[in-house]
Motif scaffolding. Structure first.
Motif, PDB file in Angstrom:
ATOM      1  N   ALA A 138      -3.307   1.831   6.294  1.00  0.00           N
ATOM      2  CA  ALA A 138      -1.848   1.942   6.205  1.00  0.00           C
ATOM      3  C   ALA A 138      -1.431   3.382   5.944  1.00  0.00           C
ATOM      4  CB  ALA A 138      -1.324   1.028   5.100  1.00  0.00           C
ATOM      5  N   PHE A 139      -2.126   4.058   5.035  1.00  0.00           N
ATOM      6  CA  PHE A 139      -1.824   5.467   4.768  1.00  0.00           C
ATOM      7  C   PHE A 139      -2.041   6.318   6.027  1.00  0.00           C
ATOM      8  CE2 PHE A 139      -2.603   4.781   0.041  1.00  0.00           C
ATOM      9  CZ  PHE A 139      -1.281   5.020  -0.304  1.00  0.00           C
ATOM     10  N   GLU A 173       0.730   8.615   7.899  1.00  0.00           N
ATOM     11  CA  GLU A 173       0.511  10.059   7.945  1.00  0.00           C
ATOM     12  C   GLU A 173       0.622  10.599   9.363  1.00  0.00           C
ATOM     13  OE1 GLU A 173      -2.685  13.367   6.246  1.00  0.00           O
ATOM     14  OE2 GLU A 173      -3.308  11.284   6.522  1.00  0.00           O
ATOM     15  N   SER A 174       0.258   9.795  10.355  1.00  0.00           N
ATOM     16  CA  SER A 174       0.263  10.253  11.747  1.00  0.00           C
ATOM     17  C   SER A 174       1.594  10.012  12.453  1.00  0.00           C
ATOM     18  CB  SER A 174      -0.857   9.553  12.527  1.00  0.00           C
ATOM     19  OG  SER A 174      -0.641   8.146  12.563  1.00  0.00           O
ATOM     20  N   SER A 234      -1.785  -4.398  10.408  1.00  0.00           N
ATOM     21  CA  SER A 234      -0.544  -3.685  10.671  1.00  0.00           C
ATOM     22  C   SER A 234      -0.031  -3.041   9.395  1.00  0.00           C
ATOM     23  CB  SER A 234       0.514  -4.631  11.247  1.00  0.00           C
ATOM     24  OG  SER A 234       0.804  -5.669  10.325  1.00  0.00           O
ATOM     25  N   ALA A 235       0.927  -2.148   9.571  1.00  0.00           N
ATOM     26  CA  ALA A 235       1.590  -1.506   8.443  1.00  0.00           C
ATOM     27  C   ALA A 235       3.059  -1.347   8.783  1.00  0.00           C
ATOM     28  CB  ALA A 235       0.962  -0.147   8.145  1.00  0.00           C
ATOM     29  N   MET A 236       3.895  -1.309   7.763  1.00  0.00           N
ATOM     30  CA  MET A 236       5.335  -1.184   8.008  1.00  0.00           C
ATOM     31  C   MET A 236       6.032  -0.595   6.798  1.00  0.00           C
ATOM     32  SD  MET A 236       6.073  -5.272   7.908  1.00  0.00           S
ATOM     33  CE  MET A 236       4.479  -5.579   8.719  1.00  0.00           C
ATOM     34  N   LEU A 237       7.161   0.036   7.041  1.00  0.00           N
ATOM     35  CA  LEU A 237       8.023   0.555   5.985  1.00  0.00           C
ATOM     36  C   LEU A 237       9.179  -0.402   5.780  1.00  0.00           C
ATOM     37  CD1 LEU A 237       8.307   4.367   6.844  1.00  0.00           C
ATOM     38  CD2 LEU A 237       6.786   3.267   5.178  1.00  0.00           C
ATOM     39  N   ILE A 238       9.381  -0.826   4.536  1.00  0.00           N
ATOM     40  CA  ILE A 238      10.515  -1.661   4.159  1.00  0.00           C
ATOM     41  C   ILE A 238      11.264  -0.893   3.084  1.00  0.00           C
ATOM     42  CG2 ILE A 238      11.269  -3.933   3.356  1.00  0.00           C
ATOM     43  CD1 ILE A 238       8.502  -4.992   4.106  1.00  0.00           C
ATOM     44  N   GLY A 239      12.231  -0.083   3.502  1.00  0.00           N
ATOM     45  CA  GLY A 239      12.906   0.773   2.536  1.00  0.00           C
ATOM     46  C   GLY A 239      11.922   1.763   1.944  1.00  0.00           C
ATOM     47  N   ARG A 240      11.729   1.712   0.635  1.00  0.00           N
ATOM     48  CA  ARG A 240      10.785   2.642  -0.005  1.00  0.00           C
ATOM     49  C   ARG A 240       9.438   1.987  -0.296  1.00  0.00           C
ATOM     50  NH1 ARG A 240      13.717   3.648  -5.855  1.00  0.00           N
ATOM     51  NH2 ARG A 240      13.952   1.497  -6.483  1.00  0.00           N
ATOM     52  N   THR A 241       9.124   0.918   0.416  1.00  0.00           N
ATOM     53  CA  THR A 241       7.829   0.254   0.276  1.00  0.00           C
ATOM     54  C   THR A 241       7.007   0.403   1.549  1.00  0.00           C
ATOM     55  OG1 THR A 241       8.731  -1.418  -1.226  1.00  0.00           O
ATOM     56  CG2 THR A 241       6.660  -1.939  -0.148  1.00  0.00           C
ATOM     57  N   LEU A 242       5.769   0.874   1.395  1.00  0.00           N
ATOM     58  CA  LEU A 242       4.813   0.889   2.493  1.00  0.00           C
ATOM     59  C   LEU A 242       3.958  -0.364   2.361  1.00  0.00           C
ATOM     60  CD1 LEU A 242       3.207   2.142   4.850  1.00  0.00           C
ATOM     61  CD2 LEU A 242       1.893   3.452   3.155  1.00  0.00           C
ATOM     62  N   LEU A 243       4.142  -1.309   3.267  1.00  0.00           N
ATOM     63  CA  LEU A 243       3.400  -2.570   3.256  1.00  0.00           C
ATOM     64  C   LEU A 243       2.284  -2.505   4.288  1.00  0.00           C
ATOM     65  CD1 LEU A 243       2.942  -5.610   2.611  1.00  0.00           C
ATOM     66  CD2 LEU A 243       4.693  -6.116   4.332  1.00  0.00           C
ATOM     67  N   GLY A 244       1.077  -2.799   3.854  1.00  0.00           N
ATOM     68  CA  GLY A 244      -0.056  -2.883   4.766  1.00  0.00           C
ATOM     69  C   GLY A 244      -0.576  -4.309   4.807  1.00  0.00           C
ATOM     70  N   CYS A 245      -0.702  -4.872   6.000  1.00  0.00           N
ATOM     71  CA  CYS A 245      -1.165  -6.259   6.146  1.00  0.00           C
ATOM     72  C   CYS A 245      -2.556  -6.284   6.772  1.00  0.00           C
ATOM     73  CB  CYS A 245      -0.204  -7.059   7.016  1.00  0.00           C
ATOM     74  SG  CYS A 245       1.421  -7.324   6.269  1.00  0.00           S
ATOM     75  N   LYS A 297       7.677  -0.487  11.917  1.00  0.00           N
ATOM     76  CA  LYS A 297       6.320  -0.999  12.031  1.00  0.00           C
ATOM     77  C   LYS A 297       5.394   0.040  12.656  1.00  0.00           C
ATOM     78  CE  LYS A 297       7.843  -5.812  12.517  1.00  0.00           C
ATOM     79  NZ  LYS A 297       7.792  -7.035  13.360  1.00  0.00           N
ATOM     80  N   PHE A 298       4.113  -0.032  12.248  1.00  0.00           N
ATOM     81  CA  PHE A 298       3.076   0.850  12.781  1.00  0.00           C
ATOM     82  C   PHE A 298       1.916   0.005  13.297  1.00  0.00           C
ATOM     83  CE2 PHE A 298       5.019   2.872   9.110  1.00  0.00           C
ATOM     84  CZ  PHE A 298       5.433   4.089   9.623  1.00  0.00           C
ATOM     85  N   ALA A 299       1.343   0.414  14.421  1.00  0.00           N
ATOM     86  CA  ALA A 299       0.072  -0.170  14.850  1.00  0.00           C
ATOM     87  C   ALA A 299      -1.034   0.509  14.057  1.00  0.00           C
ATOM     88  CB  ALA A 299      -0.134   0.023  16.344  1.00  0.00           C
ATOM     89  N   VAL A 300      -2.006  -0.261  13.611  1.00  0.00           N
ATOM     90  CA  VAL A 300      -3.075   0.265  12.767  1.00  0.00           C
ATOM     91  C   VAL A 300      -4.411   0.033  13.451  1.00  0.00           C
ATOM     92  CG1 VAL A 300      -4.268   0.030  10.565  1.00  0.00           C
ATOM     93  CG2 VAL A 300      -1.779  -0.094  10.643  1.00  0.00           C
TER      94      VAL A 300
END
Length: 226
Positions: free
Chosen positions: A151-152, A156-157, A50-61, A34-37
């Motif tokens: 999310a990107f 990236e950071s 928020s944003a998160m990586l689920i395997g090879r999916t970048l999900l942005g909520c 998970k990432f704080a956005v």
């Protein structure tokens, strides 16, 4: 026969689909990162963007989604990914792979009233993230656009996130970006972006590198779900 993704199958059909998934044979799903956005990281909470990586999916909520809604979205992506991982000829059958992914989402309550889109860049001369942002902008959903950009930026950071994503996607060989939130009518929506990048040099920052002519080819398939 074409499958009608605009209609959610009946309960018995959905249960039969689940019984036939044979999902127990599939490897366990990847750990979620998970990432704080946003600028105010301290404001991160259940309903924050928020944003998160689920395997090879970048999900942005988008901001405003409840914990339960985020859980529904995450589980839908995890299950669809697990089901599609059983498809052995993915590299040779993109259409079948996408159809299987969409059908899995459909049997877990998602529907789509739009035809899928596709963009192919034979000689990419910009960033992959930039091309995907262009598509979201053309679809006309401003909150979804803001969500995608955030999310990107979060990925990236994060050096560890880039490493994890590069490994999961084989440096962009096949990956998904899925912004999710609400449309102008308040409906829960997700934009599935499946992409395949063919490059001559591998880099963990494949989403954000400014590719030069002759270095990369990108195939981008996308579809909206509600």
């Amino acid at each position: 026969m074409d499958f009608d993704f605009s209609v959610i199958p009946g309960l018995e059909q959905r249960l039969e689909f689940i019984r036939n998934m044979d999902i127990l044979r599939v490897r366990r799903s990847d750990k979620i990162r998970k990432f704080a956005v946003g600028d105010d990281v301290g404001a991160y909470g259940d309903r924050a963007q928020s944003a998160m990586l689920i395997g090879r999916t970048l999900l942005g909520c988008m901001a405003g989604l409840s914990r339960e809604e985020k859980k529904e979205i995450k589980n839908s992506i995890k299950i669809a990914s697990l089901v599609c991982d059983t498809y052995e000829n993915e590299a040779l059958g993109l259409g079948d792979w996408l159809n299987r992914y969409a059908r899995t989402l459909n049997h877990f309550g998602w529907y789509s009233d739009r035809h899928p889109g596709e963009k192919v860049y034979r000689d990419l001369s910009s960033t992959v993230s930039g091309k995907m942002i262009e598509t979201v902008r053309q679809l006309g959903n401003e909150p979804m656009l803001t969500n995608s950009i955030a999310a990107f930026k979060a990925l990236e950071s994060d050096a560890h996130g880039l490493t994890a994503y590069a490994g999961a996607t084989l440096y962009g060989k096949a990956f998904q970006v899925a912004p999710a939130g609400r449309d102008r009518k308040g409906m829960l929506t997700m934009e599935l972006n499946h992409a395949r990048l063919n490059v001559k040099r591998k880099t963990e920052s494949f989403l954000f590198v400014s590719w030069q002519e002759g270095e990369a080819e990108l195939q981008h398939n996308y579809r909206s779900f509600y």
